[in-house]
Design an enzyme around this catalytic site. Sequence first.
Site: not given
Lengths: 459, 459, 459, 459
Positions: B156, B278
Amino acid sequence: MRTLWDKGYEVNEKVRKFLVGDRLEVNAELTRADAIGSIAHAKMLASIGILTEEEFEKLQEGLVEIIELSERGEFQLTIEDEDIHTKIENFLTERYGEAGKRIHTARSRNDQIILDTRIYTREKLLKVEQVLLALCQALLDFSERNKDVPMPGYTHLQRAMGSSVGLWSASFLEALLDDLVLLKTAYKLNNQCPLGSAAGYGVSIPIDRQLTSDLLGFEKVQNNTLYVQNSRGKIEGIVLSALSQIMSDLSRMANDMVLFYTSEFGFFTFPDELRTGSSIMPQKKNLDVMEVVRAKAKIIFSYCGLEYSLIESLPSGYSRDTKETKKPLLEGLDLTISTLEVCELVVHQIIVNKDKLREACSPEIFAADRAYQLVREEGMPFRDAYRKVSADLNELKKMKPEEVKNLIISRDHLGAPGNLGLDKLQKQIDEERGLLEGEYDFLESKYSSLLGERISLRN
Amino acid sequence: MRTLWDKGYEVNEKVRKFLVGDRLEVNAELTRADAIGSIAHAKMLASIGILTEEEFEKLQEGLVEIIELSERGEFQLTIEDEDIHTKIENFLTERYGEAGKRIHTARSRNDQIILDTRIYTREKLLKVEQVLLALCQALLDFSERNKDVPMPGYTHLQRAMGSSVGLWSASFLEALLDDLVLLKTAYKLNNQCPLGSAAGYGVSIPIDRQLTSDLLGFEKVQNNTLYVQNSRGKIEGIVLSALSQIMSDLSRMANDMVLFYTSEFGFFTFPDELRTGSSIMPQKKNLDVMEVVRAKAKIIFSYCGLEYSLIESLPSGYSRDTKETKKPLLEGLDLTISTLEVCELVVHQIIVNKDKLREACSPEIFAADRAYQLVREEGMPFRDAYRKVSADLNELKKMKPEEVKNLIISRDHLGAPGNLGLDKLQKQIDEERGLLEGEYDFLESKYSSLLGERISLRN
Amino acid sequence: MRTLWDKGYEVNEKVRKFLVGDRLEVNAELTRADAIGSIAHAKMLASIGILTEEEFEKLQEGLVEIIELSERGEFQLTIEDEDIHTKIENFLTERYGEAGKRIHTARSRNDQIILDTRIYTREKLLKVEQVLLALCQALLDFSERNKDVPMPGYTHLQRAMGSSVGLWSASFLEALLDDLVLLKTAYKLNNQCPLGSAAGYGVSIPIDRQLTSDLLGFEKVQNNTLYVQNSRGKIEGIVLSALSQIMSDLSRMANDMVLFYTSEFGFFTFPDELRTGSSIMPQKKNLDVMEVVRAKAKIIFSYCGLEYSLIESLPSGYSRDTKETKKPLLEGLDLTISTLEVCELVVHQIIVNKDKLREACSPEIFAADRAYQLVREEGMPFRDAYRKVSADLNELKKMKPEEVKNLIISRDHLGAPGNLGLDKLQKQIDEERGLLEGEYDFLESKYSSLLGERISLRN
Amino acid sequence: MRTLWDKGYEVNEKVRKFLVGDRLEVNAELTRADAIGSIAHAKMLASIGILTEEEFEKLQEGLVEIIELSERGEFQLTIEDEDIHTKIENFLTERYGEAGKRIHTARSRNDQIILDTRIYTREKLLKVEQVLLALCQALLDFSERNKDVPMPGYTHLQRAMGSSVGLWSASFLEALLDDLVLLKTAYKLNNQCPLGSAAGYGVSIPIDRQLTSDLLGFEKVQNNTLYVQNSRGKIEGIVLSALSQIMSDLSRMANDMVLFYTSEFGFFTFPDELRTGSSIMPQKKNLDVMEVVRAKAKIIFSYCGLEYSLIESLPSGYSRDTKETKKPLLEGLDLTISTLEVCELVVHQIIVNKDKLREACSPEIFAADRAYQLVREEGMPFRDAYRKVSADLNELKKMKPEEVKNLIISRDHLGAPGNLGLDKLQKQIDEERGLLEGEYDFLESKYSSLLGERISLRN
């Protein structure tokens, strides 16, 4: 009842229902698989001293009883039981105390549910093989009976060349035999024992994974404990991918039947027991059953895609998303089995309308044969022969039925209408049946040892 | 140039462009496959007297030249050529007259394009195996180097138990080895010779299909002539289904890497040559490459579904819909190869941040081990041990790095962090490499015979 | 009981079961819709003189009773009833003789089941809107509470720029409001009255289709009788496509929550009532519910694809394949509703860990802001500013929490963290709620007229 | 050339190629959109003082030149340019120095590529509407011409009731008009201005997002900056979902045509310019074009599913996976346009074979009409009438052609063969055309203002 992880608080009712979904119903089917797996696990625990021999025998007795209760419908899950694993552990603990509390040693519900699914899938895959081979036999018998019955061969749904009903039906038979290769590969990949991977990272107990695997008749231990978890959904997808191929072939066969049953084609008809009517058109008798076959094929493929999409973006290690991998698998297996059965029933009962078929073999479909004749008999280059025939299509005359048949059958190289190779196909079917029986025998002997009684997996 | 079926009229320009689509580009890739298949076909025609030995030699020479022209980029399809088959026949007819007009005897563009695809796919599948085994080796080496490096194991996405970097990487290795089973099944089903099925109904010429199949090194003749046509798209789907499984595993590995590379996890980092920046955020260095791997996995699966949907509703016999089965297959093969190559490159260069990993192995992840300890050492039933540990989680103390490692490695049953079985996996890789080399040798010898010169398929 | 098309023969048991599938259960849900549609149809028949006023009243009475029986669980389909339409006609005929036999005049089960589905879908779509708006409200409230709480904004899962918890949550709110546009388009296309198309070719009775449509509150008559049949599965697909978009947004939200709940991120936590445990790891508390949300999203999308594939290859006119379009639609609607409800529950209870969030706002994420500062304050061209900041990232200092917050909030153009536009969004939610209430009022008044009693569709 | 994020190191060649993929080709198409968006952005920057008026004019001039270069094929991307945004910024910087370096202020490639896609998609959607309306007109004209031509209506592909060619063709017309509703919804959702969201978190510059949006003619600003990023792939999926519905309808129409063109049905034929031949069967003339239409429908739907799957599991914020959302969108738009055009061409040229159609209207298809006659004329309950007709189907006699036609046309309620409502449909087409022209005018005026010259979007 108490959850296995009880921590003294209650999960919100809405959340609990959302999590359970329709799992209740699904899990019940896995009860027998879970019990058999638990016996093997307990026997292994006894072999390494975690359980006494006496404890093992008690648990074995309890688990056999659970199978019996379950078969009588007396071991139903309710919304209170979290899942089948919890219900079984609670049942054993209530009945046998300490021994029950020890059954979950060295395993997790994570590897347990994978084990259950593998066992269940294995048995269903054998059933799929069985009914697939029965359909193959039906197709072979039908092909044998109709190998000399002329039928137009189509390309672009336009009449193209002379073909035969036998060539048509045997084409599906060969497709299904290729599918069997996929089915057996899926069987092999499913036939790996996941038990002992626990939550994906193994356990601090010196368990003997090879023993459990052997007891349950698996081909091998699925080794890396994390891979075991990550393969949930993956193996399911591989199985459904094999089923999809079967269904795709049946869909195309069904599609042809619907077409051949139209008034316009009129090649096939079917007895009343396979047809249904309309609520407003008194004359209608429809072949709904083949339309539903087509639809089921699409359902199976959507299940296959679902398996894939459910897991492809998950991080490594167990996530609850994978619980949704179970339902499409179980439904997919059952749907494929019932579709194969229905197809076998229908293939046995196709009524071939020879007159309509003969009529449809109009002269122009022998144009290519005529060109080949010019090649064979006059040594004309093919492209010239093609152009010559093309220029005077009217030269092609209507032939007598016997001539039509003979011309079609005269194409007798490997796989052509005059040489379907049905003997070889029969031999292949027989061999596959033998292998299937062998696997059934092997699994039955393994299960019988575990349960202490003779059981049959063939129904 | 003239179409093979020229009937003295022109097809509407819009229709023609719509039909061709981007087929031009696609077909060029198949030129070599088409030429090799044509040589085998010509040799068979010579063996049954349709071509003289001299005609065969001319055609062989012409086809070898076509391959050479094509490799030099001098045999480009234009919008005028209907397709590669037409262009080749026209080339041969122009060059050799009669012999050229005979090359199309006893075959159709329908079985020819299937043959080309099978030959092309066969070679690409071997390449897929090759790069897959290279990635397996990279994973194995990485696992060996990192088998003792502790890492939290997640369920999980929550820290669950102590695990190791080696367990993580070896899990993908085992997944890929299972995929190899699928790949080889796809190879086997693809490796059936379709030639001689013509338009799906055979030809009125006593061709020797077994001979052509043997000359080309196929495992067997695909028998039923109608099934050959119906299997178009089906085999393609089976191949893409195998590729999808590979890509799904790579996607999950990529997903883990993206996660482990976050500031928050920080388990892995990567050299600059694998990272991009970026345009507005000066500090960014992103692992785009692994994101693109995920995306490519989805593309491959969508191609797989496309193959399935293209054919499942078609009537028996050739329909033009199947021309669309080619592009997803060809792109799928190339994309899988480049993705495997990129993954190998990245796996070699993962920089493991041991400090961050150690820090993440917080005490509570050893709760299950503690419970097992109570089982082992005090004979406590597992459920009681679980509850005892659960009640006092604070009892779990921070351990020294060496203790953490030892505890994880002490889980040493089959497949657990302390027993990855890397030796057996290395042996399996080596065996598979041997088999692959053998198949390459076999095909190269077949092709060399046909072409009259030694060629290599390994690049 | 007798089928409506009874022709004196029995359909094979296996075929019958295969055809029915799990339709029994599905159809029961449509009983009320079927009865309401039947009342409107009967009223129209009375208006054109096919039924007397007295007959209409009897049928109305009988149909109202069927609804009541059905609500008490006393109108269950059995395997003997072919379908719900048959059961109702048989019930009415048994009770009222002639009048019952007239109810099927001028309609077919083909248009009847489409009508039932449209009525049923219409109500469920309103419910979807209702719970969607409730979730929007929860997101808006959460965004309002957390609009000033700093959070790193990520690209490539790498920390990129300073963001806020409010920006994160409001992004889903806006996505859902876009989804509402799709939902309303689906509602509109579904809200066309199919009745009177019969088997797809109309009836030889001068029926008043506009009247039936008005009585049932449809927006318009779906005109072309063949299109009505061909739109079966199409409208279903359009509905599921809208639901897929909702689910896709919830899936991404769920995915973020699972990530933010990890130990490594630690931004969010959740109360115990939303978490579940593990059977072997005593320390675990998992957010399973959000993982299941992700999985459900994939299920809905697979249903959407299934609708599309079921019909895209069918010939015009009714085919039985379309019966399989019902189950994915019905399940899809229910699943979307329960998923939205669960998400609303969870959003209300997110516990925001401000310390962890603050800590994660490390200095480098303000690099772009620094470059913009150079642009703003020193007039430096952006690309130069970018390069200057890039060259000396260490210049970026750790800021005080208040400075971090202020810097983030200072980005205050439309839609930026400092200007979420929550007021406008609240207004939009309120307007949509008003429209929804209006549609509920309208349908309730229509249904009440037909049933002769006040009914509520809001539960 | 230099990347915008240049950090003094080189990305690995293999990685770079893998990242670029086939983006080169794709991006070129977006050049004009990018330039127009850049002009609007620059104008806004000038309005807030980031650019001087003079700088704006230079940039505008440069961008207009880029559009011209691009249209002449002189602004090609090479592997050296990272992407179109980079190439444009570098071009402007080289040409205009400082001004060029300022163009990227307050935006990111992330919002820029979304803007480009929205602009490009907007124009293409108008084109889709245009060709869809042209096909609608062709269908309407064909329906008008053939509204009285009898045709059997089918259910289960069995002859069911008398129908008309006009009912058949008008059914697709109405389907397409429903699709237009979806198309316009997709247009609306696409028509939101993303610019200013930057990397998803806004910028530290007081930009005027409303102004940019207005300049570009968007319906509104897409507000939440994070939602802008998360909607990448979502809007694409919504567009492709609308296209899928169109294609699904065309696929069914194509499927019918292929069937009606068979020798067995023989309802339709087509002029030679729409048909192609076979390389081995001299007599063949195939309607390949409609088969390819079917196949393209499946391709579009697979693209739709791909968009969905690419994003549904991503975390919030930009990930590189989304770059793969562009190609399926662009190809999907073009494919839909060319398919609509081809369908229009074909519908205009269908040759209706009235004799074959008349012959196929065999007496039994009027059984339901006969039952209705008993209801109408003798007041018999429908179920009794059904049974009476069912018991003596031979009573149904062969009718004269005129009787057949009259009987079919006598079904004249809304939407039945005798009442297709073509006038209302023509009015609807005309209205939609008017709206479309209005939108074209609006966008052309906006673009003309930005470019300083009159441009036309209608080609």
